[in-house]
Write a protein that holds these residues in place. Structure first.
Motif, PDB file in Angstrom:
ATOM      1  N   SER A 158      27.938  67.680  22.703  1.00 56.66           N
ATOM      2  CA  SER A 158      27.963  69.134  22.532  1.00 56.66           C
ATOM      3  C   SER A 158      26.802  69.537  21.634  1.00 56.66           C
ATOM      4  CB  SER A 158      29.267  69.590  21.882  1.00 56.66           C
ATOM      5  OG  SER A 158      30.340  69.431  22.756  1.00 56.66           O
ATOM      6  N   ASP A 159      26.217  70.687  21.928  1.00 56.29           N
ATOM      7  CA  ASP A 159      25.123  71.253  21.132  1.00 56.29           C
ATOM      8  C   ASP A 159      24.009  70.229  20.894  1.00 56.29           C
ATOM      9  OD1 ASP A 159      26.680  73.537  20.989  1.00 56.29           O
ATOM     10  OD2 ASP A 159      27.536  72.992  19.056  1.00 56.29           O
ATOM     11  N   VAL A 160      23.426  69.764  21.995  1.00 61.59           N
ATOM     12  CA  VAL A 160      22.381  68.732  21.932  1.00 61.59           C
ATOM     13  C   VAL A 160      21.113  69.206  22.634  1.00 61.59           C
ATOM     14  CG1 VAL A 160      24.023  66.819  21.813  1.00 61.59           C
ATOM     15  CG2 VAL A 160      23.212  67.600  24.046  1.00 61.59           C
ATOM     16  N   MET A 161      20.066  68.426  22.479  1.00 60.52           N
ATOM     17  CA  MET A 161      18.812  68.690  23.175  1.00 60.52           C
ATOM     18  C   MET A 161      18.696  67.730  24.346  1.00 60.52           C
ATOM     19  SD  MET A 161      17.545  71.166  21.439  1.00 60.52           S
ATOM     20  CE  MET A 161      15.855  71.316  21.956  1.00 60.52           C
ATOM     21  N   LEU A 162      18.460  68.283  25.537  1.00 55.62           N
ATOM     22  CA  LEU A 162      18.148  67.474  26.712  1.00 55.62           C
ATOM     23  C   LEU A 162      16.649  67.225  26.662  1.00 55.62           C
ATOM     24  CD1 LEU A 162      18.694  66.161  29.445  1.00 55.62           C
ATOM     25  CD2 LEU A 162      18.579  68.450  30.469  1.00 55.62           C
ATOM     26  N   LYS A 191      23.610  56.097  42.215  1.00 56.75           N
ATOM     27  CA  LYS A 191      23.892  56.434  43.613  1.00 56.75           C
ATOM     28  C   LYS A 191      24.309  57.907  43.732  1.00 56.75           C
ATOM     29  CE  LYS A 191      25.873  54.835  47.874  1.00 56.75           C
ATOM     30  NZ  LYS A 191      26.912  54.081  48.536  1.00 56.75           N
ATOM     31  N   ILE A 192      23.333  58.777  43.588  1.00 59.54           N
ATOM     32  CA  ILE A 192      23.562  60.221  43.624  1.00 59.54           C
ATOM     33  C   ILE A 192      23.863  60.689  45.044  1.00 59.54           C
ATOM     34  CG2 ILE A 192      22.494  62.470  43.272  1.00 59.54           C
ATOM     35  CD1 ILE A 192      20.727  61.109  41.170  1.00 59.54           C
ATOM     36  N   PHE A 193      24.918  61.495  45.162  1.00 56.68           N
ATOM     37  CA  PHE A 193      25.250  62.139  46.431  1.00 56.68           C
ATOM     38  C   PHE A 193      24.812  63.601  46.417  1.00 56.68           C
ATOM     39  CE2 PHE A 193      28.781  59.025  45.755  1.00 56.68           C
ATOM     40  CZ  PHE A 193      28.332  58.083  46.665  1.00 56.68           C
ATOM     41  N   LEU A 194      24.918  64.250  45.251  1.00 54.38           N
ATOM     42  CA  LEU A 194      24.612  65.678  45.128  1.00 54.38           C
ATOM     43  C   LEU A 194      23.956  65.911  43.776  1.00 54.38           C
ATOM     44  CD1 LEU A 194      26.880  68.591  46.054  1.00 54.38           C
ATOM     45  CD2 LEU A 194      26.090  68.449  43.719  1.00 54.38           C
ATOM     46  N   PHE A 195      22.876  66.704  43.788  1.00 52.52           N
ATOM     47  CA  PHE A 195      22.173  67.053  42.553  1.00 52.52           C
ATOM     48  C   PHE A 195      21.794  68.515  42.635  1.00 52.52           C
ATOM     49  CE2 PHE A 195      18.106  67.635  40.283  1.00 52.52           C
ATOM     50  CZ  PHE A 195      18.472  67.234  39.023  1.00 52.52           C
ATOM     51  N   ASN A 196      22.347  69.345  41.742  1.00 52.57           N
ATOM     52  CA  ASN A 196      22.010  70.766  41.655  1.00 52.57           C
ATOM     53  C   ASN A 196      21.443  71.035  40.268  1.00 52.57           C
ATOM     54  OD1 ASN A 196      22.948  71.495  44.197  1.00 52.57           O
ATOM     55  ND2 ASN A 196      24.976  72.011  43.466  1.00 52.57           N
ATOM     56  N   CYS A 197      20.336  71.747  40.236  1.00 56.15           N
ATOM     57  CA  CYS A 197      19.725  72.094  38.957  1.00 56.15           C
ATOM     58  C   CYS A 197      19.277  73.548  39.020  1.00 56.15           C
ATOM     59  CB  CYS A 197      18.530  71.187  38.682  1.00 56.15           C
ATOM     60  SG  CYS A 197      17.684  71.524  37.126  1.00 56.15           S
ATOM     61  N   HIS A 198      19.770  74.345  38.085  1.00 58.02           N
ATOM     62  CA  HIS A 198      19.405  75.746  37.986  1.00 58.02           C
ATOM     63  C   HIS A 198      18.847  75.982  36.587  1.00 58.02           C
ATOM     64  CE1 HIS A 198      21.673  76.536  41.666  1.00 58.02           C
ATOM     65  NE2 HIS A 198      22.549  75.672  41.166  1.00 58.02           N
ATOM     66  N   GLU A 203      25.564  71.909  30.902  1.00 62.41           N
ATOM     67  CA  GLU A 203      25.531  73.365  31.005  1.00 62.41           C
ATOM     68  C   GLU A 203      25.378  74.037  29.651  1.00 62.41           C
ATOM     69  OE1 GLU A 203      29.121  74.440  33.073  1.00 62.41           O
ATOM     70  OE2 GLU A 203      30.264  72.968  31.969  1.00 62.41           O
ATOM     71  N   GLY A 204      24.947  75.267  29.723  1.00 59.95           N
ATOM     72  CA  GLY A 204      24.693  76.057  28.526  1.00 59.95           C
ATOM     73  C   GLY A 204      23.215  76.045  28.216  1.00 59.95           C
ATOM     74  N   GLY A 205      22.738  77.079  27.589  1.00 59.80           N
ATOM     75  CA  GLY A 205      21.305  77.177  27.337  1.00 59.80           C
ATOM     76  C   GLY A 205      20.583  77.556  28.613  1.00 59.80           C
ATOM     77  N   PRO A 206      19.315  77.166  28.743  1.00 57.66           N
ATOM     78  CA  PRO A 206      18.522  77.613  29.888  1.00 57.66           C
ATOM     79  C   PRO A 206      18.649  76.732  31.136  1.00 57.66           C
ATOM     80  CG  PRO A 206      17.135  76.384  28.406  1.00 57.66           C
ATOM     81  CD  PRO A 206      18.498  76.460  27.769  1.00 57.66           C
ATOM     82  N   ILE A 207      19.621  75.804  31.135  1.00 57.39           N
ATOM     83  CA  ILE A 207      19.709  74.884  32.279  1.00 57.39           C
ATOM     84  C   ILE A 207      21.163  74.598  32.618  1.00 57.39           C
ATOM     85  CG2 ILE A 207      19.640  72.735  30.933  1.00 57.39           C
ATOM     86  CD1 ILE A 207      17.503  71.800  33.068  1.00 57.39           C
ATOM     87  N   PRO A 247      11.828  69.611  25.510  1.00 66.23           N
ATOM     88  CA  PRO A 247      13.282  69.516  25.501  1.00 66.23           C
ATOM     89  C   PRO A 247      13.933  70.898  25.479  1.00 66.23           C
ATOM     90  CG  PRO A 247      12.417  68.965  23.346  1.00 66.23           C
ATOM     91  CD  PRO A 247      11.245  69.190  24.236  1.00 66.23           C
ATOM     92  N   CYS A 248      15.193  70.950  25.927  1.00 64.12           N
ATOM     93  CA  CYS A 248      15.910  72.227  25.892  1.00 64.12           C
ATOM     94  C   CYS A 248      17.323  72.013  25.367  1.00 64.12           C
ATOM     95  CB  CYS A 248      15.920  72.901  27.257  1.00 64.12           C
ATOM     96  SG  CYS A 248      16.900  72.089  28.501  1.00 64.12           S
ATOM     97  N   PHE A 249      17.842  73.040  24.732  1.00 62.83           N
ATOM     98  CA  PHE A 249      19.172  73.013  24.130  1.00 62.83           C
ATOM     99  C   PHE A 249      20.230  73.169  25.214  1.00 62.83           C
ATOM    100  CE2 PHE A 249      22.775  75.232  22.145  1.00 62.83           C
ATOM    101  CZ  PHE A 249      23.080  74.332  21.130  1.00 62.83           C
ATOM    102  N   VAL A 250      21.271  72.316  25.169  1.00 66.27           N
ATOM    103  CA  VAL A 250      22.422  72.463  26.067  1.00 66.27           C
ATOM    104  C   VAL A 250      23.700  72.448  25.241  1.00 66.27           C
ATOM    105  CG1 VAL A 250      21.319  71.511  28.130  1.00 66.27           C
ATOM    106  CG2 VAL A 250      22.521  69.978  26.596  1.00 66.27           C
ATOM    107  N   LEU A 251      24.662  73.219  25.686  1.00 63.41           N
ATOM    108  CA  LEU A 251      25.912  73.333  24.942  1.00 63.41           C
ATOM    109  C   LEU A 251      26.853  72.162  25.187  1.00 63.41           C
ATOM    110  CD1 LEU A 251      26.636  77.129  25.408  1.00 63.41           C
ATOM    111  CD2 LEU A 251      25.766  75.965  23.371  1.00 63.41           C
ATOM    112  N   ASP A 252      27.015  71.778  26.448  1.00 63.18           N
ATOM    113  CA  ASP A 252      28.002  70.743  26.771  1.00 63.18           C
ATOM    114  C   ASP A 252      27.507  69.786  27.844  1.00 63.18           C
ATOM    115  OD1 ASP A 252      30.370  71.421  25.169  1.00 63.18           O
ATOM    116  OD2 ASP A 252      30.320  73.295  26.322  1.00 63.18           O
TER     117      ASP A 252
END
Length: 125
Positions: A6-10, A42-49, A107-111, A60-65
């Protein structure tokens, strides 16, 4: 869902060795210490917004969870449908055969990232 961070940098997202695997690297948003990596195998689905602004530094970007969840029974079909899996037979997704299905949500932040894969490996420091 189980919360991993939680509250980390990706820090980084990278596909590994031309395989169907992806690695996410995280560090502590307060002190900069490395927290570890999450590898989806072994990825079946990858969504990135993203909501990155033009001319804005993206990583890096901040993510909530960062959450994971093992999918079971009807939940498998529901999640593949919810995240618009590209292969379907009519109104039902054609789900690839696998021993297990896992969901990763960043999720959370700009991504916002969603991954459905066969296995999730968590390497914390």
């Amino acid at each position: 869902m189980e919360n991993i961070f939680s509250d980390v940098m990706l820090d980084k997202i990278k596909f590994i060795d031309n395989r169907q695997d992806i690695q996410f690297e995280f560090y502590d948003s307060e002190n900069g210490n490395d927290l570890g990596k999450v590898i989806c195998e072994k990825i079946f689905l990858f969504n990135c917004h993203t909501a990155f602004e033009p001319n804005e530094e993206s990583f890096p970007c901040f993510v909530l969870d960062v959450n994971i969840h093992e999918l079971e029974n009807d939940d498998i079909v529901l999640k593949f449908k919810k995240y618009n899996y590209g292969y379907s037979g009519g109104d039902k997704p054609i789900i690839p055969k696998s021993a297990a299905y896992h969901l990763l949500k960043i999720e959370g932040g700009p991504i916002d990232i969603t991954v459905i894969c066969e296995r999730i490996e968590i390497n914390t420091v």
